[in-house]
Design a protein around this motif. Structure first.
Motif, PDB file in Angstrom:
ATOM      1  N   ALA A   5       0.600  -1.430   0.627  1.00  0.00           N
ATOM      2  CA  ALA A   5      -0.036  -0.104   0.077  1.00  0.00           C
ATOM      3  C   ALA A   5       1.116   1.085  -0.024  1.00  0.00           C
ATOM      4  CB  ALA A   5      -1.173  -0.061   1.338  1.00  0.00           C
ATOM      5  N   VAL A   6       0.770   2.188  -1.565  1.00  0.00           N
ATOM      6  CA  VAL A   6       1.393   3.060  -0.988  1.00  0.00           C
ATOM      7  C   VAL A   6       0.791   4.316  -1.136  1.00  0.00           C
ATOM      8  CG1 VAL A   6       3.285   4.798  -2.408  1.00  0.00           C
ATOM      9  CG2 VAL A   6       2.730   1.748  -2.879  1.00  0.00           C
ATOM     10  N   GLU A   7       1.185   5.392   0.408  1.00  0.00           N
ATOM     11  CA  GLU A   7       0.292   6.424   0.217  1.00  0.00           C
ATOM     12  C   GLU A   7       0.803   7.802  -0.441  1.00  0.00           C
ATOM     13  OE1 GLU A   7       0.371   7.327   4.140  1.00  0.00           O
ATOM     14  OE2 GLU A   7      -1.859   5.803   4.530  1.00  0.00           O
ATOM     15  N   GLY A   8      -0.034   8.953  -1.004  1.00  0.00           N
ATOM     16  CA  GLY A   8       1.103  10.114  -0.905  1.00  0.00           C
ATOM     17  C   GLY A   8       0.245  10.323  -2.959  1.00  0.00           C
ATOM     18  N   LEU A   9      -0.328   9.385  -3.600  1.00  0.00           N
ATOM     19  CA  LEU A   9       0.130   9.373  -5.098  1.00  0.00           C
ATOM     20  C   LEU A   9      -1.488  10.307  -5.358  1.00  0.00           C
ATOM     21  CD1 LEU A   9       1.169   5.859  -5.716  1.00  0.00           C
ATOM     22  CD2 LEU A   9       2.000   8.243  -5.642  1.00  0.00           C
ATOM     23  N   THR A  10      -1.508  11.334  -6.168  1.00  0.00           N
ATOM     24  CA  THR A  10      -2.216  11.950  -6.714  1.00  0.00           C
ATOM     25  C   THR A  10      -3.397  11.779  -7.771  1.00  0.00           C
ATOM     26  OG1 THR A  10      -1.020  13.329  -6.366  1.00  0.00           O
ATOM     27  CG2 THR A  10      -2.643  13.014  -4.948  1.00  0.00           C
ATOM     28  N   VAL A  13       2.255   7.583 -10.731  1.00  0.00           N
ATOM     29  CA  VAL A  13       2.140   5.953 -10.139  1.00  0.00           C
ATOM     30  C   VAL A  13       3.105   6.328 -11.048  1.00  0.00           C
ATOM     31  CG1 VAL A  13       0.805   4.392 -11.164  1.00  0.00           C
ATOM     32  CG2 VAL A  13      -0.244   6.205  -9.968  1.00  0.00           C
ATOM     33  N   GLN A  14       3.476   6.956 -12.212  1.00  0.00           N
ATOM     34  CA  GLN A  14       4.667   6.777 -13.011  1.00  0.00           C
ATOM     35  C   GLN A  14       5.774   6.793 -12.722  1.00  0.00           C
ATOM     36  OE1 GLN A  14       5.092   9.195 -16.428  1.00  0.00           O
ATOM     37  NE2 GLN A  14       6.889   7.759 -17.603  1.00  0.00           N
ATOM     38  N   THR A  15       6.236   7.953 -11.882  1.00  0.00           N
ATOM     39  CA  THR A  15       7.301   8.188 -11.060  1.00  0.00           C
ATOM     40  C   THR A  15       7.596   7.271  -9.916  1.00  0.00           C
ATOM     41  OG1 THR A  15       7.004  10.609 -10.926  1.00  0.00           O
ATOM     42  CG2 THR A  15       8.326   9.620  -9.548  1.00  0.00           C
ATOM     43  N   VAL A  16       6.948   6.309  -8.861  1.00  0.00           N
ATOM     44  CA  VAL A  16       6.862   4.756  -8.355  1.00  0.00           C
ATOM     45  C   VAL A  16       7.006   4.244  -9.187  1.00  0.00           C
ATOM     46  CG1 VAL A  16       6.288   4.221  -6.640  1.00  0.00           C
ATOM     47  CG2 VAL A  16       5.755   6.689  -6.525  1.00  0.00           C
ATOM     48  N   GLU A  17       6.409   3.566 -10.341  1.00  0.00           N
ATOM     49  CA  GLU A  17       6.696   2.601 -10.702  1.00  0.00           C
ATOM     50  C   GLU A  17       8.030   2.611 -11.725  1.00  0.00           C
ATOM     51  OE1 GLU A  17       2.860   1.216 -12.267  1.00  0.00           O
ATOM     52  OE2 GLU A  17       3.579   2.508 -13.106  1.00  0.00           O
ATOM     53  N   THR A  18       8.516   3.783 -11.758  1.00  0.00           N
ATOM     54  CA  THR A  18       9.785   3.894 -12.546  1.00  0.00           C
ATOM     55  C   THR A  18      10.557   3.370 -11.784  1.00  0.00           C
ATOM     56  OG1 THR A  18       9.063   5.365 -14.468  1.00  0.00           O
ATOM     57  CG2 THR A  18      11.415   5.630 -13.873  1.00  0.00           C
ATOM     58  N   ALA A  35      10.116   6.069  -1.280  1.00  0.00           N
ATOM     59  CA  ALA A  35      10.912   6.626  -0.298  1.00  0.00           C
ATOM     60  C   ALA A  35      11.835   7.490  -1.231  1.00  0.00           C
ATOM     61  CB  ALA A  35      11.270   6.304   0.493  1.00  0.00           C
ATOM     62  N   ALA A  36      12.366   6.481  -1.654  1.00  0.00           N
ATOM     63  CA  ALA A  36      13.423   8.010  -2.764  1.00  0.00           C
ATOM     64  C   ALA A  36      12.591   8.849  -3.489  1.00  0.00           C
ATOM     65  CB  ALA A  36      14.348   7.046  -3.251  1.00  0.00           C
ATOM     66  N   ALA A  37      11.528   7.902  -3.771  1.00  0.00           N
ATOM     67  CA  ALA A  37      10.292   8.833  -5.099  1.00  0.00           C
ATOM     68  C   ALA A  37      10.010   9.592  -4.535  1.00  0.00           C
ATOM     69  CB  ALA A  37       9.506   7.772  -5.931  1.00  0.00           C
ATOM     70  N   GLY A  38       9.214  10.005  -3.191  1.00  0.00           N
ATOM     71  CA  GLY A  38       9.224  10.925  -2.354  1.00  0.00           C
ATOM     72  C   GLY A  38       7.233  10.636  -1.692  1.00  0.00           C
ATOM     73  N   TYR A  39       7.253   9.317  -1.891  1.00  0.00           N
ATOM     74  CA  TYR A  39       6.197   8.464  -1.170  1.00  0.00           C
ATOM     75  C   TYR A  39       6.525   7.426   0.232  1.00  0.00           C
ATOM     76  CZ  TYR A  39       5.000  10.809  -5.640  1.00  0.00           C
ATOM     77  OH  TYR A  39       4.479  11.866  -6.097  1.00  0.00           O
TER      78      TYR A  39
END
Length: 104
Positions: free
Chosen positions: A41-46, A51-56, A95-99
């Motif tokens: 479960a990932v929080e903070g995605l809007t 989504v693309q940032t975290v998936e990458t 976390a490095a992606a900011g989430y």
């Protein structure tokens, strides 16, 4: 008037023994017909860009075969990751992606 029949076989989240896939925040391993994957479960995605940032970021982790996210804006989005990467490495990439990967 003709009323279309409501679908009754919607499968929105993987079934697990422990809890509902949409409510659980713990990372869990699921086996589908052809692959193993772990959900987080990932929080903070809007939005789609989040989504693309975290998936990458997660796909760049050594040992990750695939990563995909089902966006829940304003809530905990579901991320499925397959491969041999450790949970710690996945959490660090998010976390490095900011989430944030939520704790169980």
């Amino acid at each position: 008037m003709c009323v279309p029949e409501a679908p009754t076989d919607l499968i929105l989240t993987p079934k697990t023994q422990s809890s509902c896939g949409c409510c659980s925040t713990a990372a869990k391993t699921v086996q589908s017909a052809d692959a193993f994957y772990t959900t987080y479960a990932v929080e903070g995605l809007t939005c789609g860009h989040c989504v693309q940032t975290v998936e990458t970021a997660v796909r760049a982790v050594a040992g990750v075969d695939s990563a995909s996210i089902t966006l829940v804006a304003g809530g905990a989005s579901a991320m499925a990751v397959s491969g041999q990467a450790t949970e710690e490495d996945i959490r660090a990439a998010v976390a490095a992606a900011g989430y944030t990967v939520t704790e169980s």
